[in-house]
Design a protein around this motif. Structure first.
Motif, PDB file in Angstrom:
ATOM      1  N   UNK A   1       0.840  -1.203   0.000  1.00 33.64           N
ATOM      2  CA  UNK A   1       0.000   0.000   0.000  1.00 33.64           C
ATOM      3  C   UNK A   1       0.879   1.259   0.000  1.00 33.64           C
ATOM      4  N   UNK A   2       0.542   2.227  -0.843  1.00 24.31           N
ATOM      5  CA  UNK A   2       1.289   3.475  -0.910  1.00 24.31           C
ATOM      6  C   UNK A   2       0.913   4.386   0.263  1.00 24.31           C
ATOM      7  N   UNK A   3       1.855   5.231   0.661  1.00 22.51           N
ATOM      8  CA  UNK A   3       1.625   6.195   1.731  1.00 22.51           C
ATOM      9  C   UNK A   3       1.521   7.594   1.134  1.00 22.51           C
ATOM     10  N   UNK A   4       0.467   8.333   1.490  1.00 19.31           N
ATOM     11  CA  UNK A   4       0.338   9.723   1.056  1.00 19.31           C
ATOM     12  C   UNK A   4       1.019  10.607   2.094  1.00 19.31           C
ATOM     13  N   UNK A  21      16.807  22.171   4.598  1.00 19.93           N
ATOM     14  CA  UNK A  21      15.831  21.746   3.600  1.00 19.93           C
ATOM     15  C   UNK A  21      15.920  20.248   3.359  1.00 19.93           C
ATOM     16  N   UNK A  22      14.799  19.566   3.563  1.00 17.03           N
ATOM     17  CA  UNK A  22      14.724  18.139   3.315  1.00 17.03           C
ATOM     18  C   UNK A  22      13.889  17.822   2.086  1.00 17.03           C
ATOM     19  N   UNK A  23      13.451  16.593   1.977  1.00 19.77           N
ATOM     20  CA  UNK A  23      12.614  16.181   0.848  1.00 19.77           C
ATOM     21  C   UNK A  23      11.145  16.146   1.244  1.00 19.77           C
ATOM     22  N   UNK A  24      10.785  15.210   2.102  1.00 21.02           N
ATOM     23  CA  UNK A  24       9.411  15.049   2.585  1.00 21.02           C
ATOM     24  C   UNK A  24       9.515  14.339   3.931  1.00 21.02           C
ATOM     25  N   UNK A  25       8.626  14.611   4.874  1.00 17.84           N
ATOM     26  CA  UNK A  25       8.720  13.932   6.173  1.00 17.84           C
ATOM     27  C   UNK A  25       8.617  12.411   6.038  1.00 17.84           C
ATOM     28  N   UNK A  26       9.357  11.718   6.863  1.00  9.57           N
ATOM     29  CA  UNK A  26       9.237  10.265   6.940  1.00  9.57           C
ATOM     30  C   UNK A  26       7.856   9.896   7.471  1.00  9.57           C
ATOM     31  N   UNK A  27       7.365   8.741   7.067  1.00  5.65           N
ATOM     32  CA  UNK A  27       6.071   8.280   7.597  1.00  5.65           C
ATOM     33  C   UNK A  27       6.167   8.002   9.099  1.00  5.65           C
ATOM     34  N   UNK A  28       7.415   7.914   9.609  1.00  5.35           N
ATOM     35  CA  UNK A  28       7.625   7.697  11.038  1.00  5.35           C
ATOM     36  C   UNK A  28       7.670   9.005  11.822  1.00  5.35           C
ATOM     37  N   UNK A  29       7.645  10.148  11.128  1.00  5.43           N
ATOM     38  CA  UNK A  29       7.677  11.445  11.803  1.00  5.43           C
ATOM     39  C   UNK A  29       6.391  11.654  12.597  1.00  5.43           C
ATOM     40  N   UNK A  30       6.504  12.392  13.688  1.00  8.61           N
ATOM     41  CA  UNK A  30       5.374  12.576  14.595  1.00  8.61           C
ATOM     42  C   UNK A  30       4.815  13.998  14.521  1.00  8.61           C
ATOM     43  N   UNK A 101       7.592   3.704   0.885  1.00  9.57           N
ATOM     44  CA  UNK A 101       8.384   3.493   2.097  1.00  9.57           C
ATOM     45  C   UNK A 101       8.933   4.816   2.591  1.00  9.57           C
ATOM     46  N   UNK A 102       9.945   4.768   3.448  1.00 11.10           N
ATOM     47  CA  UNK A 102      10.488   5.976   4.078  1.00 11.10           C
ATOM     48  C   UNK A 102      11.699   6.559   3.367  1.00 11.10           C
ATOM     49  N   UNK A 103      12.285   5.815   2.431  1.00 12.57           N
ATOM     50  CA  UNK A 103      13.490   6.295   1.758  1.00 12.57           C
ATOM     51  C   UNK A 103      13.141   7.211   0.592  1.00 12.57           C
ATOM     52  N   UNK A 104      14.100   8.095   0.257  1.00  9.35           N
ATOM     53  CA  UNK A 104      13.887   9.017  -0.859  1.00  9.35           C
ATOM     54  C   UNK A 104      13.677   8.280  -2.177  1.00  9.35           C
ATOM     55  N   UNK A 105      14.331   7.139  -2.348  1.00  9.25           N
ATOM     56  CA  UNK A 105      14.188   6.407  -3.611  1.00  9.25           C
ATOM     57  C   UNK A 105      12.875   5.646  -3.709  1.00  9.25           C
ATOM     58  N   UNK A 106      12.018   5.765  -2.690  1.00  9.32           N
ATOM     59  CA  UNK A 106      10.706   5.129  -2.717  1.00  9.32           C
ATOM     60  C   UNK A 106       9.582   6.130  -2.982  1.00  9.32           C
ATOM     61  N   UNK A 107       9.976   7.365  -3.328  1.00  8.30           N
ATOM     62  CA  UNK A 107       8.993   8.392  -3.698  1.00  8.30           C
ATOM     63  C   UNK A 107       8.513   8.128  -5.122  1.00  8.30           C
ATOM     64  N   UNK A 108       7.215   8.155  -5.334  1.00  2.70           N
ATOM     65  CA  UNK A 108       6.641   7.924  -6.661  1.00  2.70           C
ATOM     66  C   UNK A 108       6.544   9.256  -7.402  1.00  2.70           C
ATOM     67  N   UNK A 109       7.379   9.421  -8.424  1.00  2.00           N
ATOM     68  CA  UNK A 109       7.479  10.702  -9.117  1.00  2.00           C
ATOM     69  C   UNK A 109       6.164  11.133  -9.752  1.00  2.00           C
TER      70      UNK A 109
END
Length: 202
Positions: A1-4, A21-30, A101-109
């Motif tokens: 399942x994809x994470x929004x 400056x980062x990319x996008x928050x991790x799904x583990x961020x609170x 997932x949580x890694x940058x390479x798991x972002x769906x362009x």
């Protein structure tokens, strides 16, 4: 399942001197920047600047885990105030996306929307930010993409920050993610030495 995923609101004020400056928050961020329990961002910042951001972050996370909505918002406001006092801004390059997932390479362009160059320019023109520290190679690449390439990014940000042509408006830090330490190419000491460059801008 994809994470929004959505980025958090930019943290800055008119006195901000640097932006991380980062990319996008991790799904583990609170609910706030770099609040995954495996990320070393706050520890690196505290060691570099002799601050106690980690205490504010821990208080905030404790409230997220056990506190009321009012307590959570109070702890977040205190953390943001601490950042303002040290003239630190935080933001991400991606506005929203889907990931596997949580890694940058798991972002769906194909499911990614970037923050806009105009919004970066507005923040730079309305603050005292003189340098953007990208917290990963992915963040750096996406910042340049937002501005239509490296050359445009440098020239437009130099103008917005009122920098001279020989002053670089952004650079990449060694990532606070634990993955950069896994294979021995980067040591804890080398990463901390890299982060020490922050001090000349604050």
């Amino acid at each position: 399942m994809n994470n929004y995923m959505e980025c958090f609101p930019a943290v800055w004020d008119k006195n901000s001197k640097v932006m991380f400056l980062g990319t996008i928050p991790s799904k583990k961020a609170k609910g706030f920047y770099y609040t995954s329990n495996v990320n070393s961002f706050w520890k690196l910042l505290d060691t570099t600047l002799d601050t106690n951001f980690k205490d504010y972050v821990n208080d905030y996370i404790d409230c997220v885990n056990t506190g009321s909505k009012t307590e959570i918002e109070k702890a977040k406001k205190e953390l943001i105030c601490a950042l303002h006092k040290k003239n630190i801004a935080l933001w991400d390059t991606i506005k929203c996306c889907e990931t596997t997932g949580s890694r940058d390479d798991q972002i769906l362009e194909e499911k990614t929307i970037m923050n806009k160059s105009e919004d970066f320019i507005k923040i730079m023109q309305s603050s005292n930010i003189k340098h953007i520290f990208c917290t990963s190679q992915e963040a750096l690449s996406r910042l340049q993409k937002i501005f239509g390439g490296k050359k445009n990014a440098i020239s437009l940000l130099q103008k917005a920050m009122n920098l001279n042509e020989d002053q670089t408006p952004y650079s990449k830090l060694i990532s606070p993610s634990p993955t950069v330490l896994q294979y021995g190419a980067v040591t804890v000491e080398k990463r901390q030495e890299n982060w020490n460059q922050i001090k000349k801008y604050i």
